[in-house]
Design an enzyme around this catalytic site. Structure first.
Site, PDB file in Angstrom:
ATOM      1  N   CYS A 166       0.789  -1.220   0.000  1.00 20.73           N
ATOM      2  CA  CYS A 166       0.000   0.000   0.000  1.00 20.73           C
ATOM      3  C   CYS A 166       0.826   1.276   0.000  1.00 20.73           C
ATOM      4  O   CYS A 166       0.521   2.222  -0.721  1.00 20.73           O
ATOM      5  CB  CYS A 166      -1.000  -0.003   1.147  1.00 20.73           C
ATOM      6  SG  CYS A 166      -0.232  -0.226   2.754  1.00 20.73           S
ATOM      7  N   HIS A 188      -2.673   0.467   6.904  1.00 14.19           N
ATOM      8  CA  HIS A 188      -2.863   0.821   5.496  1.00 14.19           C
ATOM      9  C   HIS A 188      -2.431   2.269   5.273  1.00 14.19           C
ATOM     10  O   HIS A 188      -2.309   3.029   6.235  1.00 14.19           O
ATOM     11  CB  HIS A 188      -4.352   0.644   5.145  1.00 14.19           C
ATOM     12  CG  HIS A 188      -4.626   0.692   3.676  1.00 14.19           C
ATOM     13  ND1 HIS A 188      -3.971  -0.114   2.776  1.00 14.19           N
ATOM     14  CD2 HIS A 188      -5.509   1.435   2.942  1.00 14.19           C
ATOM     15  CE1 HIS A 188      -4.412   0.134   1.550  1.00 14.19           C
ATOM     16  NE2 HIS A 188      -5.348   1.083   1.632  1.00 14.19           N
ATOM     17  N   ASP A 211      -7.516   5.783  -3.178  1.00 15.33           N
ATOM     18  CA  ASP A 211      -6.750   4.641  -2.688  1.00 15.33           C
ATOM     19  C   ASP A 211      -6.258   3.812  -3.867  1.00 15.33           C
ATOM     20  O   ASP A 211      -7.001   3.007  -4.430  1.00 15.33           O
ATOM     21  CB  ASP A 211      -7.619   3.782  -1.776  1.00 15.33           C
ATOM     22  CG  ASP A 211      -6.789   2.700  -1.095  1.00 15.33           C
ATOM     23  OD1 ASP A 211      -5.568   2.613  -1.397  1.00 15.33           O
ATOM     24  OD2 ASP A 211      -7.347   1.957  -0.268  1.00 15.33           O
TER      25      ASP A 211
END
Lengths: 709, 335
Positions: A437, A484, A500
């Site tokens: 991520c 995250h 995202d």
């Protein structure tokens, strides 16, 4: 010495010491063995708090005590030796523990004192001092550990201390007996203790207390995607959230914790200007308040200790309860910041406005921080973005293109990316195309900044395990592996929006969680082969894990998270509206309840003690006779005494007494073969003896009283 | 001083003297011990710390410890209430000797001991000199104290205390035993001087009658078959050892004549010494099995032998009125 011998030693009563002094110094009292192991176990439980050489000292004193107990060694160290050792230790402690902060120094000092005291226990007073400090020390242990497992351990230690205390007052009792008695005592005390806990007023802190300085855990405030360091994966709990109503969808569970705006080409971190601004605002007490619109979600969070100030909330979060409002600071980057570092589990309640993020305004200060890029490095990305920008002047178009680039160019989501040291974003975007991520977020945010769109990285957690049972509020457990990072960008038309890139590359990470996303790679929790969280496919293990998680949740919520608010809710449930009168009644009820409880414990005991009525009547008769002929010598049995009475008193009286004696002897010493007949016979005899005693009283009235010579 | 007096009076009403005791709420006192107070301080410290750290587990510990404190109050009491005390037989006591009180604790319930823990025992107001462990009791418990002067004595109150189970409370009681103890005069060693008197009535006037010194060893006359009850030191052990049977030596004593021990007239300062001497002589004569009488002016015991005579003599000596001699002496001087 083998175990059997030790066991024998524990269960057989010891020879009786002859003098008072012996008893006090009795060094083979098993209590010492118990206390040694308690001090040792406690020190082990605080392994990272207690300084190494103090631990050594603890081990030494435990060994000395054991040696004395097993009679390998006859003498405890002399007082002079110990005093010298104590002085040295204090100097050592002052040197080595001072930088660790007051609390840890105090705990170390207490452990040290216990170890030294253990070595030199001589008198009853020493024992009491040792035991008092042990109780206190174990209490302090709860500052550091509050999980159920540690609570259980400390409860056992407390139990051990009570057993040891019992041994000092009844040294001849064998271990099993002592265990039983202490258990009874504990079980009697426990309900009263719990009652007091739930119903005694919960007070706010009275003054500031020193806090432990220890390792920060959880999220780091700096992300360097290209580093060798892999994303640390742990199945430890980060926090739990209990929802008052419906929990949000899995794809909406973005838990914001930290915003990072400072990028140097390799790593992202919290901008120093942002920190300064926050400090100034806190000093001026100018708290930020976001624009609050749209639908809301209310929830309570119990955060695990992180030793940091960051709290977790869904966008845009505001503290809900009065207590939380007082303790939580809202920052201009929509963060919740605790005034105190989280040294132990922290409970707060939040209201989130899920759609409000786009309605937020931004300042020039925010814009500047979110546009800053390093001059050097990542030339390929710079070139690529300037080309794209010429092609797509509209911000939204550009964002869409960047995201589709991730899906189309075979980017891979992995937990085992190759290290990227030089121009990490170039390498990531154009060579490796594999990362987790923070790689994606970093590349995305940098690209947006290059294109002139204010962007920043938000670190936090995404997802969590929802437990929804009927008749119970839903709660979400968020673990460390749910950590995250995503991007937040500002656009004039849309305001702040969450982007995202991970969701574009690996949508299952967002909707199903990390475990599902990593199913092929097999890298989920690769470092911890025995984590229960890995074995979700085995039903038994998964049930066990869920059960433990559930227990832990209830533990945190009802025991550790029990506060004034919960107490008031409890009171309300018991008495309805909270008037002084009703509360006073409640207090009275509690007191009488405790009294009844104590009565229940002890009344059977006292009833058992009541002498046999037969005996009572007989003794009454003896007393009557004694007042006329003098005391019955203790060695005279009932028959002998009867003969004696026969000689001393006139026949009418002595005959009555003979009847009484016969009745008494018959009941008392008769062989019992039939319970039924005995019972009926007994009742009859009781009646006769009663009458006989009354007769005796009348007959004795005229006779002269016995006088002492 | 006044307070102490008040306390003793109160105690006499509260715990009247008796021959044996089983403890109950009337005679048990209970109060937190020093350690108990320390423990309470610990609890309040834990409460402060728990409140300041907002640490519920610490608070829970604090309340649990408090609950233990509460429960032990009753445990402690109900354990101590099991104690049963009886006074055993006591040996003879002479003035200024040590009195050995033998106490039988839980003697009847030896098979089913219900009391536990260490119990300290001592004379009230003095240091606890003795202790026993109720789990392994070893009866009787001997409590020693210094006797004072001759005469009847009430026993001092005896204190029992225990800290069982956890030392948080001290449970104690001061028991008074109704048995009185007769302290005999302290024997003063001297020769035996018996007086031969024709009749008991004129002893007082017959001060100058012939003294007959009695040798400690009378002349041996003959052997006689031993009969039960005769003094053991008259047994001819040599004969017994030779297997000839148990014989008793007979002496050419003065048993056929009435011999009297006489209390001389003396100043009040010498009375005690004279009583001591008489005491010694009574002991000595009884040991040898002589027949003798005792004349103390205020009381005359006609010549006799045996144990009961000896105790009667000793009792008479012990109870010799303190001011009797001085008044008699004054009378004599007045004539």
């Amino acid at each position: 010495m083998n175990i059997k011998l030790l066991f024998l030693r524990l269960i057989t009563p010891r020879s009786r010491p002859t003098t008072l002094k012996d008893r006090q110094q009795q060094s083979n009292n098993p209590a010492f063995l118990l206390l040694s192991s308690i001090v040792f176990l406690f020190s082990l439980s605080l392994l990272d708090t207690i300084i190494g050489w103090i631990l050594l000292l603890v081990i030494c004193s435990a060994i000395i005590r054991c040696a004395i107990f097993f009679a390998y060694q006859k003498h405890i160290p002399t007082l002079r030796t110990l005093n010298l050792l104590a002085i040295l230790s204090i100097v050592g402690l002052a040197y080595s523990a001072w930088p660790l902060g007051l609390l840890i120094t105090m705990v170390n000092l207490l452990v040290l004192a216990c170890a030294l005291k253990l070595m030199q226990v001589r008198t009853q007073r020493d024992v009491y001092q040792l035991i008092t400090s042990l109780f206190f020390l174990i209490g302090c242990g709860f500052i550091f550990h509050q999980s159920m497992a540690y609570t259980l351990l400390y409860a056992l230690l407390i139990f051990g201390v009570i057993i040891a205390l019992g041994f000092f007052h009844a040294p001849q009792v064998d271990f099993k007996q002592q265990l039983k008695r202490t258990l009874i005592l504990t079980l009697q005390a426990l309900p009263i203790g719990l009652l007091l806990f739930f119903l005694m007023p919960q007070l706010p802190p009275l003054w500031q207390t020193p806090k432990a300085k220890s390792m920060e855990t959880g999220l780091a405030d700096k992300i360097t995607p290209g580093d060798i360091a892999q994303l640390s994966q742990s199945s430890e709990l980060a926090f739990r959230a209990t929802f008052k109503n419906q929990a949000p969808m899995a794809s909406e569970r973005y838990w914001r914790a930290i915003v990072m705006e400072d990028f140097d080409g390799r790593s992202w971190q919290v901008h120093s200007a942002r920190k300064q601004q926050r400090q100034i605002n806190q000093f001026r007490r100018q708290e930020f308040s976001p624009v609050l619109t749209g639908s809301t979600i209310d929830y309570d969070v119990i955060a695990e200790p992180t030793q940091q100030n960051w709290l977790f909330g869904l966008d845009i979060a505001t503290p809900l309860s009065l207590k939380s409002q007082g303790e939580i600071w809202q920052s201009a980057d929509f963060l919740l910041i605790s005034q105190q570092k989280l040294h132990s589990k922290y409970h707060y309640s939040v209201r989130s406005y899920t759609q409000a993020i786009s309605a937020q305004t931004t300042s020039e200060f925010d814009r500047q921080l979110s546009l800053q890029t390093p001059q050097q490095g990542n030339p390929r990305t710079q070139k690529w973005i300037s080309q794209l920008r010429a092609q797509y002047p509209n911000d939204q178009d550009l964002i869409r293109v960047l995201l589709t680039n991730f899906t189309q160019e075979n980017f891979v989501y992995t937990l085992r990316p190759k290290p990227m040291f030089i121009d990490p974003i170039d390498v990531f975007l154009f060579e490796e195309r594999a990362g987790f991520c923070s790689h994606y977020a970093s590349a995305m945010a940098y690209s947006l900044r290059l294109a002139g769109i204010p962007a920043r990285i938000v670190a936090g957690y995404q997802g969590g395990e929802l437990v929804a049972k009927p008749n119970q509020e839903q709660y979400l457990s968020v673990y460390q592996y749910d950590a995250h990072a995503w991007v937040e960008a500002w656009d004039k038309q849309t305001g702040w929006q969450r982007i995202d890139p991970t969701a574009a590359v690996a949508p299952e990470r967002i909707t199903m969680g990390l475990r599902q996303a990593m199913l092929d790679e097999g890298s989920f929790l690769a470092d911890s082969p025995f984590a229960l969280a890995k074995f979700t496919n085995i039903a038994l293990f998964n049930n066990l894990r869920l059960f433990l998680a559930d227990m832990d949740y209830n533990w945190s919520r009802w025991v550790i998270g029990f506060d004034q608010q919960k107490q008031q809710a409890l009171f309300k449930r018991i008495v309805g509206t909270l008037t002084t009168q009703r509360l006073a009644l409640l207090g009275l009820a509690i007191v009488s309840f405790i009294a009844i409880l104590l009565g229940l414990f002890f009344v059977p005991h006292w009833l058992r003690q009541k002498p046999d009525p037969m005996q009572e009547w007989y003794m009454r008769a003896v007393k009557l006779i004694e007042s006329h002929i003098g005391a019955r010598p203790s060695w005279q049995g009932p028959q002998d005494f009867d003969n004696h009475v026969n000689k001393k008193l006139p026949p009418t009286v002595s005959q009555t007494f003979a009847d009484i004696t016969e009745l008494y002897v018959q009941i008392k010493y008769r062989a019992s073969n039939d319970i039924q007949s005995i019972d009926s016979g007994r009742r009859q005899s009781l009646k006769s003896i009663k009458n006989a005693v009354k007769r005796l009283k009348k007959q004795l009235k005229g006779l002269p009283h016995h006088k002492l010579p | 001083m006044f307070l102490q007096h008040y306390f003793v009076n109160w105690l006499d009403k509260r715990i009247p003297a008796a021959n044996e005791f089983s403890l109950n709420h009337r005679n048990i006192f209970i109060f937190p011990s020093k350690f108990g107070l320390l423990y309470l301080a610990l609890c309040s410290l834990l409460f402060l710390l728990g409140t300041n750290y907002q640490n519920n587990l610490m608070l829970l510990l604090c309340y649990f410890l408090l609950a233990v404190f509460l429960v032990t109050l009753l445990t402690s009491y109900s354990n101590f209430a099991q104690l049963k005390v009886k006074l055993g037989r006591m040996p003879e006591v002479f003035a200024h000797d040590e009195i050995h009180l033998s106490l039988w604790c839980n003697a009847d319930s030896a098979n089913s001991i219900t009391q536990h823990g260490i119990v300290n025992v001592g004379i009230m107001g003095q240091k606890m000199s003795q202790w026993f462990d109720a789990d392994t009791i070893d009866n009787p418990l001997i409590l020693t104290y210094q006797s004072q002067r001759r005469g009847w004595h009430t026993l001092p109150r005896i204190t029992f205390s225990t800290y069982y189970p956890l030392g948080l409370y001290k449970c104690w009681t001061h028991l008074a035993f109704s048995r009185k103890i007769l302290v005999y005069p302290k024997p003063v060693s001297c020769g035996v001087s018996l007086q031969h008197v024709s009749s008991a009535s004129n002893i007082a006037h017959d001060q100058h009658s012939a003294h007959h010194a009695v040798q400690n060893n009378d002349d041996f006359s003959h052997l006689k078959i031993y009969q039960q009850g005769e003094p053991l030191h008259h047994v001819a052990w040599k004969q017994l050892a030779k297997g000839r049977g148990m014989y008793s030596k007979q002496f050419d004593g003065l048993e056929h004549v009435d011999m009297w021990l006489l209390m001389p007239t003396c100043s009040s300062s010498e009375v005690e010494e004279q009583l001591g001497k008489l005491c010694h002589q009574v002991q000595e004569l009884s040991r040898q099995g002589h027949k003798f009488g005792l004349d103390l002016h205020y009381l005359q015991l006609s010549p006799d032998t045996g144990e009961s005579h000896r105790t009667a003599c000793l009792k008479a000596l012990a109870l010799y009125p303190h001011n009797y001699q001085s008044s008699a002496f004054a009378q004599a001087a007045g004539q």
